[in-house]
Design an enzyme around this catalytic site. Structure first.
Site, short mmCIF file in Angstrom:
data_model
loop_
_atom_site.label_atom_id
_atom_site.label_comp_id
_atom_site.label_asym_id
_atom_site.label_seq_id
_atom_site.Cartn_x
_atom_site.Cartn_y
_atom_site.Cartn_z
N LYS A 113 3.95 9.54 -5.50
CA LYS A 113 2.27 9.85 -6.66
C LYS A 113 1.96 11.05 -6.55
O LYS A 113 2.05 12.22 -6.42
CB LYS A 113 1.82 9.06 -5.84
CG LYS A 113 2.06 7.21 -5.52
CD LYS A 113 1.19 6.44 -4.91
CE LYS A 113 1.43 5.14 -4.94
NZ LYS A 113 0.43 4.00 -4.22
N TYR A 162 1.14 -2.08 -11.68
CA TYR A 162 -0.25 -2.41 -11.11
C TYR A 162 -0.67 -3.93 -11.43
O TYR A 162 -1.55 -4.59 -10.13
CB TYR A 162 -0.87 -2.03 -9.89
CG TYR A 162 -0.13 -0.68 -9.01
CD1 TYR A 162 0.29 -0.96 -8.40
CD2 TYR A 162 0.31 0.87 -9.44
CE1 TYR A 162 0.96 0.32 -6.96
CE2 TYR A 162 0.42 1.49 -8.43
CZ TYR A 162 0.79 0.82 -7.80
OH TYR A 162 1.54 2.33 -6.90
N ASN A 182 -2.09 8.07 -1.45
CA ASN A 182 -0.78 7.94 -0.04
C ASN A 182 0.20 8.11 -0.81
O ASN A 182 1.24 8.22 0.21
CB ASN A 182 -0.90 6.67 0.25
CG ASN A 182 -0.81 5.94 -0.87
OD1 ASN A 182 0.05 5.98 -2.01
ND2 ASN A 182 -0.99 4.60 -0.27
N HIS A 234 4.76 4.75 -3.90
CA HIS A 234 5.77 3.41 -3.76
C HIS A 234 6.51 3.13 -3.79
O HIS A 234 7.67 4.34 -4.04
CB HIS A 234 5.04 3.32 -5.64
CG HIS A 234 5.69 1.60 -5.51
ND1 HIS A 234 4.33 1.19 -5.72
CD2 HIS A 234 6.78 1.34 -6.37
CE1 HIS A 234 5.59 0.17 -5.49
NE2 HIS A 234 6.35 0.08 -5.79
N GLU A 239 11.27 -3.87 -11.26
CA GLU A 239 10.32 -2.53 -11.01
C GLU A 239 11.25 -1.17 -11.65
O GLU A 239 11.48 -0.15 -12.26
CB GLU A 239 10.09 -2.11 -9.38
CG GLU A 239 8.96 -2.74 -9.16
CD GLU A 239 8.02 -2.42 -8.41
OE1 GLU A 239 7.76 -2.66 -7.59
OE2 GLU A 239 9.06 -0.98 -7.24
P1 ADP Z 1 1.74 0.05 -0.94
O1 ADP Z 1 1.35 0.74 -2.00
O2 ADP Z 1 1.55 0.30 0.71
O3 ADP Z 1 2.85 -1.41 -0.87
P2 ADP Z 1 -0.70 -1.61 -1.83
O4 ADP Z 1 0.97 -2.85 -2.34
O5 ADP Z 1 -1.03 -2.79 -1.08
O6 ADP Z 1 0.05 -0.84 -1.03
O7 ADP Z 1 -1.55 -0.93 -2.67
C1 ADP Z 1 -0.85 -0.43 -3.97
C2 ADP Z 1 -1.59 1.25 -3.48
O8 ADP Z 1 -2.65 0.79 -4.15
C3 ADP Z 1 -1.54 1.62 -2.07
O9 ADP Z 1 -0.11 2.26 -2.21
C4 ADP Z 1 -2.81 2.27 -3.03
O10 ADP Z 1 -2.52 3.96 -3.60
C5 ADP Z 1 -3.58 1.72 -3.63
N1 ADP Z 1 -5.03 0.92 -2.47
C6 ADP Z 1 -3.98 0.05 -1.67
N2 ADP Z 1 -5.70 -0.36 -1.03
C7 ADP Z 1 -6.69 0.08 -1.38
C8 ADP Z 1 -7.63 0.15 -0.99
N3 ADP Z 1 -8.16 -0.34 -0.46
N4 ADP Z 1 -8.91 2.10 -1.61
C9 ADP Z 1 -7.51 2.43 -2.27
N5 ADP Z 1 -6.73 2.12 -2.87
C10 ADP Z 1 -6.03 1.14 -2.43
MG MG Z 2 2.26 -2.60 -2.60
#
Ligand code: ADP
Ligand code: MG
Length: 140
Positions: A11, A51, A114, A117, A128
């Site tokens: 990312k 997303y 973070n 993905h 995807e």
């Molecule tokens: P993952 O990437 O671990 O599968 P999710 O699918 O729940 O997590 O969320 C997609 C992305 O959205 C996350 O990787 C992160 O970048 C963002 N995200 C998720 N939850 C939050 C939150 N509470 N606040 C801000 N950004 C978030």
């Molecule tokens: Mg996810």
């Protein structure tokens, strides 16, 4: 054990900090092969579509703005149980909760930024991968 493919995105927080090589080293050390890779800047439309499952969440607009703020590296990873193996290597969504040895523990900044993905199911991995790599070369 099944050989699977999964879709990874390094990312914007990571491309911005010039640590894509360090992340790729952790991916390769974990036994996953990078069989396709592309540095690209997502359009708003691409990020929103990718997303879409989160479109009703309060963080959606921020997430889209972040995902288009810098280039990303899209990748296809291959290996044994690659989908679950990569989710484990990534660590928890919130880097503050990620386990030792995971990439998000090492490099993630916060819940949004973070660094990675990874596809969360076999079905989503296929969708995807075709979203980003249809018609492009994939090696194995
Ligand atoms: P993952 O990437 O671990 O599968 P999710 O699918 O729940 O997590 O969320 C997609 C992305 O959205 C996350 O990787 C992160 O970048 C963002 N995200 C998720 N939850 C939050 C939150 N509470 N606040 C801000 N950004 C978030
Ligand atoms: Mg996810």
């Amino acid at each position: 054990m099944a050989i699977e493919r999964t879709l990874s995105i390094i990312k914007p927080d990571a491309t911005k900090r010039n640590i894509t090589g360090k992340i790729n080293a952790m991916i390769e050390e974990a036994g996953l092969r990078i069989i396709a890779q592309n540095l690209t800047r997502l359009s708003r439309k691409q990020a929103e579509t990718f997303y879409a499952v989160h479109s009703e969440r309060p963080f959606f607009q921020d997430l889209v703005a972040y995902m288009i703020s810098e280039p990303v590296v899209t990748q296809v990873l291959e290996g044994e149980n690659a989908i679950a193996a990569y989710r484990e290597l990534m660590g928890a969504t919130d880097p503050g909760e990620a386990a030792e040895g995971t990439i998000r523990k090492a490099y993630g900044i916060d819940k949004q930024e973070n660094s990675l993905h990874g596809s969360d199911s076999f079905e989503n991995a296929a969708l995807e991968i075709s979203y980003f790599f249809a018609g492009k070369e994939i090696f194995s």
